[in-house]
Design a protein around this motif. Structure first.
Motif, PDB file in Angstrom:
ATOM      1  N   HIS A   1      -1.389  14.957 -92.265  1.00  0.00           N
ATOM      2  CA  HIS A   1      -0.715  14.910 -91.009  1.00  0.00           C
ATOM      3  C   HIS A   1      -0.278  13.233 -90.690  1.00  0.00           C
ATOM      4  O   HIS A   1       0.558  12.941 -89.868  1.00  0.00           O
ATOM      5  N   SER A   2      -0.548  12.749 -92.018  1.00  0.00           N
ATOM      6  CA  SER A   2      -0.065  11.136 -91.955  1.00  0.00           C
ATOM      7  C   SER A   2       1.453  10.788 -91.873  1.00  0.00           C
ATOM      8  O   SER A   2       2.151  11.791 -92.336  1.00  0.00           O
ATOM      9  N   HIS A   3       1.714   9.845 -91.831  1.00  0.00           N
ATOM     10  CA  HIS A   3       3.239   9.513 -91.622  1.00  0.00           C
ATOM     11  C   HIS A   3       3.363   8.559 -92.921  1.00  0.00           C
ATOM     12  O   HIS A   3       4.597   7.814 -93.043  1.00  0.00           O
ATOM     13  N   LEU A   4       2.496   8.602 -93.853  1.00  0.00           N
ATOM     14  CA  LEU A   4       3.110   8.043 -95.297  1.00  0.00           C
ATOM     15  C   LEU A   4       4.265   8.632 -95.899  1.00  0.00           C
ATOM     16  O   LEU A   4       4.607   9.662 -95.661  1.00  0.00           O
ATOM     17  N   PRO A   5       4.615   7.880 -96.641  1.00  0.00           N
ATOM     18  CA  PRO A   5       5.931   8.185 -97.685  1.00  0.00           C
ATOM     19  C   PRO A   5       5.650   9.410 -98.328  1.00  0.00           C
ATOM     20  O   PRO A   5       4.457   9.631 -98.716  1.00  0.00           O
ATOM     21  N   ASP A   6       6.332  10.423 -98.516  1.00  0.00           N
ATOM     22  CA  ASP A   6       6.053  11.654 -98.984  1.00  0.00           C
ATOM     23  C   ASP A   6       5.588  11.547-100.437  1.00  0.00           C
ATOM     24  O   ASP A   6       4.466  12.083-100.814  1.00  0.00           O
ATOM     25  N   LYS A   7       6.147  10.655-101.180  1.00  0.00           N
ATOM     26  CA  LYS A   7       5.755  10.416-102.582  1.00  0.00           C
ATOM     27  C   LYS A   7       4.178   9.898-102.671  1.00  0.00           C
ATOM     28  O   LYS A   7       3.340  10.370-103.379  1.00  0.00           O
ATOM     29  N   LEU A   8       3.971   9.107-101.750  1.00  0.00           N
ATOM     30  CA  LEU A   8       2.559   8.434-101.849  1.00  0.00           C
ATOM     31  C   LEU A   8       1.644   9.532-101.155  1.00  0.00           C
ATOM     32  O   LEU A   8       0.354   9.408-101.365  1.00  0.00           O
ATOM     33  N   LYS A   9       2.023  10.228-100.134  1.00  0.00           N
ATOM     34  CA  LYS A   9       1.284  11.191 -99.636  1.00  0.00           C
ATOM     35  C   LYS A   9       0.762  12.195-100.835  1.00  0.00           C
ATOM     36  O   LYS A   9      -0.447  12.719-100.757  1.00  0.00           O
ATOM     37  N   THR A  10       1.712  12.690-101.487  1.00  0.00           N
ATOM     38  CA  THR A  10       1.507  13.840-102.333  1.00  0.00           C
ATOM     39  C   THR A  10       0.672  13.193-103.399  1.00  0.00           C
ATOM     40  O   THR A  10      -0.393  13.786-103.935  1.00  0.00           O
ATOM     41  N   TRP A  11       0.730  12.157-103.868  1.00  0.00           N
ATOM     42  CA  TRP A  11      -0.341  11.359-104.816  1.00  0.00           C
ATOM     43  C   TRP A  11      -1.727  11.377-104.382  1.00  0.00           C
ATOM     44  O   TRP A  11      -2.462  11.682-104.899  1.00  0.00           O
TER      45      TRP A  11
END
Length: 285
Positions: free
Chosen positions: A13-23
């Motif tokens: 549910h975070s607003h991290l960039p998608d690439k960082l969130k996926t990692w």
């Protein structure tokens, strides 16, 4: 372990960039997979649990008691209760009855504790052997508890709780929520539950939280497959079989065998964003 489940849920549910969130989700999932392997080695769905009759045992005690029943409240969420009042807070994990579905878990909670699992119309249901009732609906479950405990009052969470000796407070059903709505629901509900608990404590209640089951958040890319077992019916997280399975985790109900899916699998196509019905520790604890 619950802290990793909490981190995983918050990352989604975070607003991290998608690439960082996926990692980040992948890294947390790798840690959870280690825990899952240990769980699979030791957990057996045939194990006896404390869930059947839990409300009855709590409410028949002396003094003012309130039990808040939250749909799909897995253990890590209960650890986020934040009270303003000083209180002796204890978090005790219990195992949900399987399959981890609402009719089974709620049936167990609202029973006397003397129960039997049955299959009816290819559904797993709970029969209270003390009252003889099949606990297959909300009215039947509530009537059953009221028969066991004279004077108990059962209300929805969005109503003002009456000042009675024994009370059960219910939250809404979350099965219809999508992923984003689910995460937002839990962010909101824990704040509301904390406020409600403060109010109940001020009114002299001993307050308990419990739930029917937890939930598993699938990792993107996990396998969704059709049921390949020799079954006569399959749910999302388990299948019903006439013959004893040759492998996997299963339990017997009547003349049928309930075979459970592995952590990252469902046994038929499912558009939901969170899973329950299975036997991962996130669903069971």
């Amino acid at each position: 372990l619950w802290k990793y489940d909490s981190l995983d849920r918050k990352l989604r549910h975070s607003h991290l960039p998608d690439k960082l969130k996926t990692w980040a989700v992948k890294k947390v999932s790798e840690i959870n997979k280690i825990a899952e392997n240990h769980w699979k080695s030791h957990y057996d769905p045939k194990i006896q649990t404390e869930q059947p009759g839990l409300l009855y045992r709590i409410l028949k005690g002396e003094g003012k008691k309130a039990v808040i029943v939250v749909d799909a409240l897995r253990y890590e969420l209960s650890c986020e209760l934040s009270l303003k009042r000083k209180a002796n807070v204890q978090n005790k994990p219990i195992l949900a009855l399987t399959p981890t579905e609402t009719p089974v878990g709620m049936g167990a909670l609202f029973s006397s504790g003397e129960i039997e699992k049955i299959l009816k119309d290819k559904r797993v249901l709970i029969v209270d052997k003390k009252t003889g009732k099949t606990l297959d609906s909300v009215p039947n479950r509530e009537e059953n508890l009221k028969e066991l405990l004279t004077g108990v009052v059962i209300v929805e969470m969005d109503t003002t709780p009456p000042d009675v000796e024994k009370i059960v407070i219910k939250t809404g059903d979350i099965d219809s929520l999508g992923h984003e709505a689910l995460i937002s629901f839990y962010d909101r509900i824990m704040t509301e539950l904390s406020k409600l608990t403060d109010e109940l404590l001020e009114r002299g209640y001993e307050v308990h939280f419990t739930s029917d089951h937890g939930f598993y958040l699938p990792v993107p890319g996990e396998t969704v497959k059709q049921d390949k077992t020799v079954s006569y019916s399959s749910g999302i997280r388990y299948s019903l079989n006439s013959a004893k399975p040759e492998e996997g985790k299963y339990e017997q109900t009547g003349s049928s065998y309930i075979l459970y899916a592995n952590s990252g699998n469902v046994l038929k196509d499912y558009g939901g964003h969170f899973w329950h019905g299975g036997i991962t520790y996130q669903e069971v604890i």
